[in-house]
Write a protein that holds these residues in place. Structure first.
Motif, mmCIF file in Angstrom:
data_model
loop_
_atom_site.group_PDB
_atom_site.id
_atom_site.type_symbol
_atom_site.label_atom_id
_atom_site.label_comp_id
_atom_site.label_asym_id
_atom_site.label_seq_id
_atom_site.Cartn_x
_atom_site.Cartn_y
_atom_site.Cartn_z
ATOM 1 N N ARG A 1 7.529 26.891 -12.928
ATOM 2 C CA ARG A 1 6.363 26.355 -12.610
ATOM 3 C C ARG A 1 6.769 25.388 -11.253
ATOM 4 N NH1 ARG A 1 4.701 23.590 -17.554
ATOM 5 N NH2 ARG A 1 3.575 25.635 -17.621
ATOM 6 N N ARG A 2 7.955 24.857 -11.387
ATOM 7 C CA ARG A 2 8.274 24.192 -10.161
ATOM 8 C C ARG A 2 8.507 24.824 -9.045
ATOM 9 N NH1 ARG A 2 12.230 22.318 -14.355
ATOM 10 N NH2 ARG A 2 11.509 20.289 -15.295
ATOM 11 N N LEU A 3 9.125 26.143 -9.104
ATOM 12 C CA LEU A 3 9.040 27.142 -8.133
ATOM 13 C C LEU A 3 7.735 27.558 -7.374
ATOM 14 C CD1 LEU A 3 10.872 28.781 -6.040
ATOM 15 C CD2 LEU A 3 10.702 30.500 -8.149
ATOM 16 N N VAL A 4 6.699 27.708 -8.341
ATOM 17 C CA VAL A 4 5.422 28.220 -7.991
ATOM 18 C C VAL A 4 4.724 26.899 -7.225
ATOM 19 C CG1 VAL A 4 3.291 28.848 -8.768
ATOM 20 C CG2 VAL A 4 5.191 29.983 -9.781
ATOM 21 N N HIS A 5 4.875 25.924 -7.853
ATOM 22 C CA HIS A 5 4.391 24.509 -6.991
ATOM 23 C C HIS A 5 4.833 24.522 -5.835
ATOM 24 C CE1 HIS A 5 2.238 20.867 -6.551
ATOM 25 N NE2 HIS A 5 3.419 20.330 -6.225
ATOM 26 N N ALA A 6 6.046 24.554 -5.512
ATOM 27 C CA ALA A 6 6.679 24.310 -4.268
ATOM 28 C C ALA A 6 6.272 25.522 -3.220
ATOM 29 C CB ALA A 6 8.265 24.367 -4.499
ATOM 30 N N ALA A 7 6.388 26.724 -3.730
ATOM 31 C CA ALA A 7 5.878 27.862 -2.986
ATOM 32 C C ALA A 7 4.554 27.646 -2.452
ATOM 33 C CB ALA A 7 6.299 29.220 -3.827
ATOM 34 N N GLY A 8 3.765 27.299 -3.173
ATOM 35 C CA GLY A 8 2.350 27.172 -2.951
ATOM 36 C C GLY A 8 2.164 26.228 -1.721
ATOM 37 N N GLY A 9 2.597 25.031 -1.997
ATOM 38 C CA GLY A 9 3.017 23.990 -0.843
ATOM 39 C C GLY A 9 3.417 24.385 0.489
ATOM 40 N N ALA A 10 4.187 25.405 0.402
ATOM 41 C CA ALA A 10 4.801 25.783 1.454
ATOM 42 C C ALA A 10 4.368 26.981 2.253
ATOM 43 C CB ALA A 10 6.467 26.052 1.142
ATOM 44 N N GLY A 11 3.220 27.401 1.581
ATOM 45 C CA GLY A 11 2.472 28.440 2.200
ATOM 46 C C GLY A 11 3.132 29.925 1.923
ATOM 47 N N VAL A 12 4.040 30.021 0.991
ATOM 48 C CA VAL A 12 4.646 31.431 0.522
ATOM 49 C C VAL A 12 3.585 32.478 0.408
ATOM 50 C CG1 VAL A 12 6.064 32.615 -0.789
ATOM 51 C CG2 VAL A 12 6.749 30.403 0.076
ATOM 52 N N ILE B 1 3.007 32.307 -13.064
ATOM 53 C CA ILE B 1 2.789 32.743 -11.674
ATOM 54 C C ILE B 1 1.692 33.115 -11.519
ATOM 55 C CG2 ILE B 1 3.582 34.865 -10.468
ATOM 56 C CD1 ILE B 1 6.293 34.390 -11.970
ATOM 57 N N ALA B 2 0.940 33.873 -12.435
ATOM 58 C CA ALA B 2 -0.596 34.387 -12.348
ATOM 59 C C ALA B 2 -1.510 33.378 -12.119
ATOM 60 C CB ALA B 2 -0.953 35.101 -13.542
ATOM 61 N N ASP B 3 -1.304 32.142 -12.730
ATOM 62 C CA ASP B 3 -2.255 31.010 -12.426
ATOM 63 C C ASP B 3 -1.833 30.045 -11.179
ATOM 64 O OD1 ASP B 3 -3.493 31.567 -14.916
ATOM 65 O OD2 ASP B 3 -2.258 29.886 -16.022
ATOM 66 N N GLY B 4 -0.928 30.492 -10.416
ATOM 67 C CA GLY B 4 -0.415 29.734 -9.161
ATOM 68 C C GLY B 4 -1.093 30.150 -8.191
ATOM 69 N N LYS B 5 -0.895 29.625 -7.067
ATOM 70 C CA LYS B 5 -1.764 29.562 -5.676
ATOM 71 C C LYS B 5 -0.969 30.623 -4.865
ATOM 72 C CE LYS B 5 -3.337 25.008 -5.420
ATOM 73 N NZ LYS B 5 -3.509 23.634 -4.679
ATOM 74 N N VAL B 6 0.299 31.131 -5.222
ATOM 75 C CA VAL B 6 0.977 32.121 -4.188
ATOM 76 C C VAL B 6 0.639 33.626 -4.827
ATOM 77 C CG1 VAL B 6 3.344 32.913 -3.711
ATOM 78 C CG2 VAL B 6 3.039 30.520 -4.283
ATOM 79 N N PRO B 7 0.143 34.486 -3.697
ATOM 80 C CA PRO B 7 0.043 35.952 -4.096
ATOM 81 C C PRO B 7 1.171 36.471 -4.949
ATOM 82 C CG PRO B 7 -0.935 35.510 -1.887
ATOM 83 C CD PRO B 7 -0.302 34.056 -2.541
ATOM 84 N N TRP B 8 1.162 37.329 -5.916
ATOM 85 C CA TRP B 8 2.175 37.662 -6.685
ATOM 86 C C TRP B 8 2.181 39.146 -7.315
ATOM 87 C CZ3 TRP B 8 0.884 39.071 -11.758
ATOM 88 C CH2 TRP B 8 -0.359 39.002 -12.104
ATOM 89 N N THR B 9 3.290 39.473 -7.599
ATOM 90 C CA THR B 9 3.539 40.669 -8.388
ATOM 91 C C THR B 9 4.635 40.581 -9.239
ATOM 92 O OG1 THR B 9 3.327 41.884 -6.090
ATOM 93 C CG2 THR B 9 4.293 42.887 -7.985
#
Length: 259
Positions: free
Chosen positions: A83-94, A123-131
């Motif tokens: 969750r921490r990683l997804v939040h930070a990645a979303g904020g960084a525009g990953v 991951i599915a609920d986060g803002k970063v496109p995922w696989t």
């Protein structure tokens, strides 16, 4: 493409780092302690505390999330850390997050699998496109499991459990392919070329090691046993890996194993 790899010092990380470098990726790898090597840039980041995660994901295009802890602090690392990683990645525009999970996390009632499934949902609920890549069990893991189960003499296990072991190097190749392809927004499964019963895997393992240790069969109870015997750890997804359990055993122990 600039890629951040978490858990880069683990078994799969050691396979995937050189493949990413050879494929032309600019690789940044995380570790909880300072380190060097593998032709990549190492950065210090800790999923359990969040320290260093924000700077680690800055200016990267994709994140390959391998970090996991099956035996301790699993919820803290696999779920809250993700969750921490997804939040930070979303904020960084990953633009892409690839997560490595396990075939059967949605079927087999095992505590570690429940945490992996929860991480998939984060991951599915986060803002970063995922696989998500769900892989079957690695050859070395099966080998270690059999050595552990035979510590008292006989090899102990449920003879009808089905497994589909896969070469971690081939999983690493699949991850490079997924990074190049871009986000799926879904789950991809990948397994080895053969489905084997536990007793078949044990027979080949004993042959490769020149061991005469007998198999002491037990029957796993309840839903766990039913799922393990019913194919909860295997997949029909294709393409599959090419390297077999017999190949691994022959390479590891130096004996030809009957196929």
């Amino acid at each position: 493409m600039r890629v951040l790899v978490t858990g880069a010092g683990g078994r799969l990380g050691r396979e995937v780092l050189p493949r990413l470098v050879d494929a032309g990726f600019e690789v940044r790898a995380t570790s909880r302690r300072p380190r060097t090597g593998s032709g990549v840039r190492w950065v210090v980041a800790d999923l359990t505390t969040g320290e260093g995660i924000a700077s680690a994901v800055t200016d990267v295009d994709a994140v390959l999330h391998l970090a996991s802890s099956p035996t301790r602090q699993t919820h803290q690392i696999d779920v809250l850390g993700t969750r921490r990683l997804v939040h930070a990645a979303g904020g960084a525009g990953v633009q892409h997050l690839v997560y490595v999970s396990i075939v059967g996390v949605d079927r087999v009632p095992y505590s570690y699998y429940r945490h992996k499934l929860a991480a998939e949902q984060v991951i599915a609920d986060g803002k970063v496109p995922w696989t998500v890549l769900r892989a079957t069990q690695f050859f070395p893991f099966i080998d270690e499991l059999l050595r552990l189960s035979s510590k008292l003499g006989p090899v102990i296990g449920d003879r009808a459990v089905l497994a589909q072991p896969v070469d971690p190097g081939e999983v690493a190749d699949k991850l490079v392919e997924l990074l190049r392809a871009g986000p799926r927004g879904g789950i991809v499964e990948y397994g080895g070329p053969e489905v084997q019963r536990f007793d078949e895997a044990v027979r080949a393992w004993r042959q490769a090691r020149g061991s005469r240790r007998p198999l002491l069969p037990i029957r796993f109870p309840g839903r766990l046993g039913r799922e393990l015997r019913g194919g909860g750890l295997v997949t029909e997804a294709r393409p599959a890996g090419q390297r077999t359990w017999a190949d691994y055993l022959s390479d590891t122990y130096g004996r030809t194993v009957a196929r």
